[in-house]
Write an enzyme that holds these catalytic residues in place. Structure first.
Site, PDB file in Angstrom:
ATOM      1  N   ILE A 131       0.810  -1.221   0.000  1.00  0.00           N
ATOM      2  CA  ILE A 131       0.000   0.000   0.000  1.00  0.00           C
ATOM      3  C   ILE A 131       0.840   1.266   0.000  1.00  0.00           C
ATOM      4  CG2 ILE A 131      -2.035  -1.029   1.058  1.00  0.00           C
ATOM      5  CD1 ILE A 131      -1.095  -0.003   3.753  1.00  0.00           C
ATOM      6  N   GLY A 134       8.417   3.964   1.055  1.00  0.00           N
ATOM      7  CA  GLY A 134       9.176   5.119   1.523  1.00  0.00           C
ATOM      8  C   GLY A 134      10.651   4.949   1.244  1.00  0.00           C
ATOM      9  N   ALA A 137      11.543   1.876   3.800  1.00  0.00           N
ATOM     10  CA  ALA A 137      10.670   0.724   4.003  1.00  0.00           C
ATOM     11  C   ALA A 137       9.537   0.707   2.993  1.00  0.00           C
ATOM     12  CB  ALA A 137      10.105   0.743   5.420  1.00  0.00           C
ATOM     13  N   VAL A 139       5.418  -0.467   2.794  1.00  0.00           N
ATOM     14  CA  VAL A 139       4.291  -0.675   3.705  1.00  0.00           C
ATOM     15  C   VAL A 139       3.273  -1.591   3.042  1.00  0.00           C
ATOM     16  CG1 VAL A 139       2.495   0.419   5.086  1.00  0.00           C
ATOM     17  CG2 VAL A 139       4.659   1.615   4.696  1.00  0.00           C
ATOM     18  N   LYS A 152       5.136  -2.330   8.215  1.00  0.00           N
ATOM     19  CA  LYS A 152       6.234  -1.570   7.628  1.00  0.00           C
ATOM     20  C   LYS A 152       7.454  -2.482   7.562  1.00  0.00           C
ATOM     21  CE  LYS A 152       8.237   3.064   7.873  1.00  0.00           C
ATOM     22  NZ  LYS A 152       8.175   4.362   8.580  1.00  0.00           N
ATOM     23  N   ASP A 252      10.498  15.319  11.288  1.00  0.00           N
ATOM     24  CA  ASP A 252      10.209  15.154   9.857  1.00  0.00           C
ATOM     25  C   ASP A 252       8.711  15.238   9.602  1.00  0.00           C
ATOM     26  OD1 ASP A 252      10.684  14.747   7.170  1.00  0.00           O
ATOM     27  OD2 ASP A 252      10.821  12.567   7.330  1.00  0.00           O
TER      28      ASP A 252
END
Length: 427
Positions: A131, A134, A137, A139, A152, A252
């Protein structure tokens, strides 16, 4: 491209010494982001003679290879303190009594956190479809012990990033509606991947929601309030029944790192660049328990505060103030998609902060010029100034992204302002 120095890596050690030559000490060395080594043992070379007592606590700053005494203070007698042999913070479960041979037992001046490991049973985890993806990682949607979850899965070589994020989720008292629910952490069945199991936010990221939908006044308020409440809780320093949750700076914040649930509330996530802060008795302010690396290389450059862009952050509390700057940009994003703030509901398509002014791909040099040197911010519609609620929103946002960190609101103050604004709207 020149990269900024995000933090001055000033290494501070808390050493607990006495004049006897065989003494207990507690030493923290900041090596890199997410790695802390700790030692406990005898001092043979760094000897600081206490001026008025057998045992004292001395704070040292390492300048090159030289240790300079920063502060000395007398210690209470016959006290325990927690000491760790060299290990990661994930395994903080060893307790010892250390004391000077000819002196008295010592107690750390600084509050320490203890992790609460939540290992998952990989056999109970079912990974379904991907789905999201990043920097560190991928997800997946999955099922864990009967619950639909987000899994994750960190890329090979990203154990450090996994450990960093896991350590934040495993802090005591981290359960809050404004923070993504954490089920546990562990490794895949084949042992090749590190996993975090989190709640599944069915609406995806805040960025995805704002691109897809415009919102009403109440929907935008719900997003804003839950987001601010989550950040205020993250920034809180809590002590409950002997348990301590330290202040955490997210580091972040962006619309891509905020999740949205089906009920329209926000949850903070993605703590890979976060920093744990600790309060120290006898010393004003806050110190970083962990130092972040150059997250701008992989993080959200356009959300970084002027002082972060300039590389002028030199103390822990500055990172909390930088979060509030990012919060101001997020609130701007949310309310720029509110149909009730535009004539005839003619809302423009969603844009990221500074996208209109600087384009879809921003560089550090252009942001420094526009944000820091020119002190410019994303444009706010003129119509906001002509309405009470719009004017108050404008004041709220600008008070968050003020150029001076000390002039910015706290996240808790943002919560209060939004509550007042909601009350005015309801009258």
């Amino acid at each position: 491209m020149r990269q900024p120095q995000w933090l001055l890596i000033a290494v501070v050690e808390c050493l607990f010494l006495c004049i006897s030559g065989h003494c207990a000490y507690h030493n923290r060395k900041y090596i890199t982001r997410n790695i802390i080594s700790m030692h406990a043992g005898n001092v043979t070379e760094l000897v600081h003679r206490c001026s008025s007592t057998k045992c004292c606590a001395s704070y040292f700053r390492l300048v090159g290879n030289q240790a300079e005494v920063m502060l000395e203070g007398e210690l209470p007698s016959k006290q325990k303190y927690h000491s760790m042999s060299e290990q990661s913070l994930y395994n903080l479960d060893k307790e010892e009594n250390l004391s000077c041979v000819d002196g008295e037992a010592v107690l750390p001046l600084c509050s320490c956190r203890t992790a609460t490991p939540r290992p998952i049973n990989s056999a109970d985890l079912e990974i379904q479809q991907a789905i999201g993806r990043g920097h560190f990682a991928k997800v997946w949607q999955g099922k864990y012990q009967g619950s639909v979850v987000a899994v994750k899965v960190f890329h090979a070589g990203c154990k450090q990033e996994f450990s960093s994020e896991r350590d934040i989720y495993e802090l005591p008292l981290m359960e809050h509606s404004g923070i993504a629910r954490f089920f546990g952490a562990g490794k895949s069945l084949d042992g090749g991947s590190w996993l975090l199991v989190l709640e599944l936010a069915t609406c995806g990221s805040l960025h995805h929601l704002l691109c897809d939908k415009r919102g009403s006044w109440m929907a935008s308020m719900k997003l804003s309030q839950s987001l601010s409440q989550g950040l205020a809780y993250l920034h809180s320093d809590l002590h409950r029944q002997g348990t301590h949750k330290p202040v955490v700076a997210h580091g972040d914040l962006s619309s891509g790192n905020v999740l949205v649930r089906a009920d329209g509330t926000c949850a903070l996530s993605d703590f890979g660049c976060s920093t744990i802060l600790r309060s120290c008795s006898g010393r004003p302010g806050w110190d970083s328990l962990k130092i972040i690396a150059d997250c701008g290389q992989v993080g959200s450059l356009r959300y970084m505060s002027p002082e972060i862009l300039e590389g002028c952050v030199d103390q822990g509390w500055s990172l909390v103030q930088a979060d509030v700057y990012s919060l101001g940009l997020l609130l701007w994003e949310i309310w720029m998609r509110c149909s009730d703030l535009f004539e005839d509901g003619m809302v423009h398509k969603h844009t990221l902060p500074y996208e209109t002014e600087l384009g879809s791909s921003v560089t550090l040099e252009r942001l420094l010029l526009y944000v820091s040197q020119m002190n410019k911010r994303p444009s706010i519609p003129k119509r906001w100034e002509r309405e009470t609620q719009g004017a108050l929103l404008q004041e709220l946002v600008t008070d968050c992204w003020d150029h001076e960190p000390d002039a910015r609101l706290t996240a808790q103050c943002v919560v209060g302002r939004l509550h007042a604004l909601q009350t005015i709207h309801s009258v």
